[in-house]
Design a protein around this motif. Structure first.
Motif, mmCIF file in Angstrom:
data_model
loop_
_atom_site.group_PDB
_atom_site.id
_atom_site.type_symbol
_atom_site.label_atom_id
_atom_site.label_comp_id
_atom_site.label_asym_id
_atom_site.label_seq_id
_atom_site.Cartn_x
_atom_site.Cartn_y
_atom_site.Cartn_z
ATOM 1 N N GLY A 35 -10.502 -4.791 -8.069
ATOM 2 C CA GLY A 35 -9.731 -3.530 -8.613
ATOM 3 C C GLY A 35 -10.615 -2.192 -7.925
ATOM 4 O O GLY A 35 -9.986 -1.157 -7.516
ATOM 5 N N GLY A 36 -11.802 -2.287 -8.084
ATOM 6 C CA GLY A 36 -12.898 -1.246 -7.690
ATOM 7 C C GLY A 36 -12.615 -0.910 -6.208
ATOM 8 O O GLY A 36 -12.898 0.310 -5.527
ATOM 9 N N GLN A 37 -12.328 -2.010 -5.126
ATOM 10 C CA GLN A 37 -12.076 -1.956 -3.974
ATOM 11 C C GLN A 37 -10.732 -1.162 -3.487
ATOM 12 O O GLN A 37 -10.785 -0.233 -2.996
ATOM 13 C CB GLN A 37 -12.281 -3.210 -3.203
ATOM 14 C CG GLN A 37 -13.766 -3.890 -3.163
ATOM 15 C CD GLN A 37 -13.827 -5.166 -2.723
ATOM 16 O OE1 GLN A 37 -13.014 -6.124 -2.981
ATOM 17 N NE2 GLN A 37 -14.998 -5.712 -2.425
ATOM 18 N N THR A 38 -9.799 -1.753 -4.458
ATOM 19 C CA THR A 38 -8.411 -1.036 -4.437
ATOM 20 C C THR A 38 -8.530 0.222 -4.747
ATOM 21 O O THR A 38 -7.883 1.127 -3.799
ATOM 22 C CB THR A 38 -7.663 -1.815 -5.444
ATOM 23 O OG1 THR A 38 -7.455 -3.089 -5.356
ATOM 24 C CG2 THR A 38 -6.063 -1.034 -5.398
ATOM 25 N N HIS A 39 -9.206 0.732 -5.593
ATOM 26 C CA HIS A 39 -9.319 2.040 -6.111
ATOM 27 C C HIS A 39 -10.120 3.059 -4.861
ATOM 28 O O HIS A 39 -9.417 4.067 -4.385
ATOM 29 C CB HIS A 39 -10.252 2.399 -7.404
ATOM 30 C CG HIS A 39 -10.203 3.810 -7.806
ATOM 31 N ND1 HIS A 39 -9.373 4.254 -8.708
ATOM 32 C CD2 HIS A 39 -11.068 4.945 -7.421
ATOM 33 C CE1 HIS A 39 -9.540 5.518 -8.793
ATOM 34 N NE2 HIS A 39 -10.699 5.907 -8.297
ATOM 35 N N SER A 40 -11.211 2.393 -4.100
ATOM 36 C CA SER A 40 -11.744 3.030 -3.269
ATOM 37 C C SER A 40 -10.878 3.012 -1.961
ATOM 38 O O SER A 40 -10.720 4.378 -1.277
ATOM 39 C CB SER A 40 -13.034 2.263 -2.794
ATOM 40 O OG SER A 40 -13.828 2.888 -1.759
ATOM 41 N N ILE A 41 -10.208 2.186 -1.740
ATOM 42 C CA ILE A 41 -9.374 1.950 -0.644
ATOM 43 C C ILE A 41 -8.172 3.061 -0.577
ATOM 44 O O ILE A 41 -7.938 3.844 0.384
ATOM 45 C CB ILE A 41 -8.715 0.529 -0.281
ATOM 46 C CG1 ILE A 41 -9.653 -0.381 -0.019
ATOM 47 C CG2 ILE A 41 -7.399 0.423 0.425
ATOM 48 C CD1 ILE A 41 -9.484 -1.713 -0.183
ATOM 49 N N VAL A 42 -7.365 3.225 -1.969
ATOM 50 C CA VAL A 42 -6.723 3.950 -1.948
ATOM 51 C C VAL A 42 -7.098 5.493 -1.962
ATOM 52 O O VAL A 42 -6.546 6.608 -1.203
ATOM 53 C CB VAL A 42 -5.734 3.726 -3.352
ATOM 54 C CG1 VAL A 42 -4.556 4.514 -3.377
ATOM 55 C CG2 VAL A 42 -5.193 2.601 -3.033
ATOM 56 N N LYS A 43 -8.003 5.727 -2.616
ATOM 57 C CA LYS A 43 -8.845 7.056 -2.804
ATOM 58 C C LYS A 43 -8.944 7.710 -1.355
ATOM 59 O O LYS A 43 -8.907 8.832 -1.137
ATOM 60 C CB LYS A 43 -9.995 7.022 -3.666
ATOM 61 C CG LYS A 43 -10.779 8.006 -3.888
ATOM 62 C CD LYS A 43 -11.933 8.161 -4.532
ATOM 63 C CE LYS A 43 -12.693 9.351 -4.841
ATOM 64 N NZ LYS A 43 -13.806 9.328 -5.331
ATOM 65 N N ASN A 44 -9.731 6.716 -0.505
ATOM 66 C CA ASN A 44 -10.123 7.224 0.600
ATOM 67 C C ASN A 44 -9.136 6.828 1.811
ATOM 68 O O ASN A 44 -9.356 7.256 2.914
ATOM 69 C CB ASN A 44 -11.471 6.430 1.094
ATOM 70 C CG ASN A 44 -12.798 6.633 0.241
ATOM 71 O OD1 ASN A 44 -13.184 7.859 0.194
ATOM 72 N ND2 ASN A 44 -12.858 5.806 -0.740
#
Ligand code: SF4
Lengths: 374, 91
Positions: A35-44
């Protein structure tokens, strides 16, 4: 070198995207597990940056999202007890159970406390000998060393008023569940870097071989994710299915031995239910026999209350990479971070909340006026 | 949830039988337990998750990875991608 800014360099990101575009000849579906990667992917906006044909689907790696509803209800039942101080990570406070959340229990007078570290519970327990301190020990392998240390130290210090409500889950069985589903579309995985920092990645090798699927253990910064995608696309194009490590500055194949040793002393592998997914055999941790006296479920004899997910919520399919948040009719309308219907809208790492936070619920026309760009 | 942040160890002490450190993250300093990375020295970078250092950041490796990525520059000059322009206008 601060290990953050360097890995956010926009020029290098553009080069990596171009590299991926050149290597890629066919469409590929890639799942980021964490989920941390999901967050980073969508955020960036990394999913929008990637060449057409590389689709990122979001995985089950958000412990807040997959904690089963009856476990949330058990937490609430315990937190409502008059002599209890209930400790929790902040992310769990707004997760809806069948009747409210921990916030509402707090506002009704329950002693619910957000802790930074599980060790904070030791201090609280020492300062409040006439109270029972219960910690909501959720998490993946990343969090297991911290939660194991709480149990270990509570016993070392002879604290009789500390217990743990354990709802621990493991990543490899979830990957296996995704791959075994007849609806599976995922062809390669960005592996969870911080989970592997603790347990290493030997367990991922048999998975990669058995399902012939490449897994690249990846970090969380934009360049980490783009390099992870590049490594995956290279493997996919060459027909390889290996476990590779993009995140070598943080972890090696073996992981963190001292952490693994303490986890093994305190926890054992057990079946676990995943919210939205159901029972996955041998997919979590429970306290070992020697530590069972610290088990809050037994101490407070909380019976499982029959619980129903809102019918409209498709979080389970989202967590398995089958659907995306905007496939849900409630997304951004009935269901928002202020009034979440399902757990993937509560946690900042849940796919629904990440999509919402970065404007993915808005129509393109709204975005232009917002000047947000996507 | 699995968020872990690199920070610099500025002080190490022992407390209740645990190795504890003060760790600096940008402008903020917090406590972290070092029991899982016992070889850590003052000045090292550790990756901290819920108050526990779970890994030491390998500085050499971090630099190597970054430099390898930065070098993509030289490899990328074959053609200037038209795709980038269109993406940028959307961004
Ligand atoms: S938008 Fe809300 S209701 Fe729909 S899947 Fe996500 S959490 Fe469930």
């Amino acid at each position: 070198m601060k290990y953050l800014d360097e890995y956010r360099d926009g020029d290098i990101a553009a080069k990596l995207v171009e590299r991926i575009r050149r290597v890629q000849t066919r469409p590929w579906v890639i799942m980021e597990v964490c989920g941390g990667q999901t967050h980073s992917i969508v955020k960036n906006g990394i999913d929008h940056l990637l060449p057409k044909g590389i689709e990122l689907v979001h995985g089950p790696g958000c412990p807040v999202c997959v904690t089963p509803l009856e476990m949330i209800d058990k937490a609430h039942a315990i937190a409502r007890c008059p002599d209890v101080i209930f400790g929790s990570f902040g992310d769990m406070l707004r997760v809806p159970g069948s009747d409210g959340d921990l916030f509402s229990i707090k506002s009704q007078g329950g002693d619910v406390r957000v802790v930074y570290s599980p060790l904070d519970c030791l201090k609280i327990a020492k300062a409040n000998p006439d109270k029972q301190v219960v910690f909501f020990a959720i998490g993946f392998e990343t969090t297991a060393p911290a939660n194991a240390m709480l149990a270990w130290q509570a016993r070392q210090m002879g604290l009789k008023n500390v217990s743990l409500l354990v709802s621990h889950v493991l990543v490899p069985p979830a990957i296996e569940a995704v791959l075994s589903s007849p609806q599976n579309r995922v062809q390669g995985f960005l592996g969870p870097g911080h989970v592997c920092a603790v347990v290493g990645y030997t367990e991922y090798e048999p998975l990669a071989a058995r399902f012939h699927v490449p897994i690249v253990v990846t970090g969380f910064e934009p360049l980490d994710i783009l390099e992870g995608v590049l490594m995956l696309v290279e493997q996919l194009e060459q027909g390889r299915a290996e476990v590779e490590n993009q995140y070598s500055r943080v972890l090696d194949r073996a992981g963190n031995r001292p952490a693994q040793e303490l986890i093994a002393k305190v926890f054992e592998v057990s079946d676990r239910k995943w919210r939205g997914v159901g029972m996955i055999p041998q997919s979590g941790f429970r306290l070992r026999e020697e530590f069972r006296e610290l088990d809050a479920e037994a101490r407070f004899s909380v019976e499982a209350i029959d619980t129903m997910e809102p019918e409209v919520c498709i979080a389970g399919e989202i967590l398995q990479g089958i659907k995306k948040p905007h496939d849900c009719p409630a997304f951004g309308t009935e269901c928002t971070p202020q009034r979440p219907l399902g757990a993937t809208m509560v946690s900042a790492e849940g796919a629904c909340a990440a999509y919402y936070a970065y404007g993915r619920h808005l129509k393109d026309a709204d975005l232009v006026t917002l000047g947000n760009g996507r | 949830m699995c968020l872990a942040i690199p920070g610099k160890v500025v002080e190490i002490r022992s407390q209740e039988g645990l190795q504890m450190a003060r760790v600096q993250f940008g402008g903020v300093t917090r406590d972290a337990c070092l029991d899982y990375v016992p070889e850590t020295q003052i000045g090292d970078y550790v990756l901290v998750h819920v108050g526990f250092a779970i890994s030491r950041v390998d500085e050499e490796e971090a630099r190597r990875t970054y430099e390898a990525l930065a070098e993509l520059d030289q490899l990328g000059e074959l053609e200037i991608p038209e795709i980038e322009e269109s993406r940028r206008s959307g961004a």
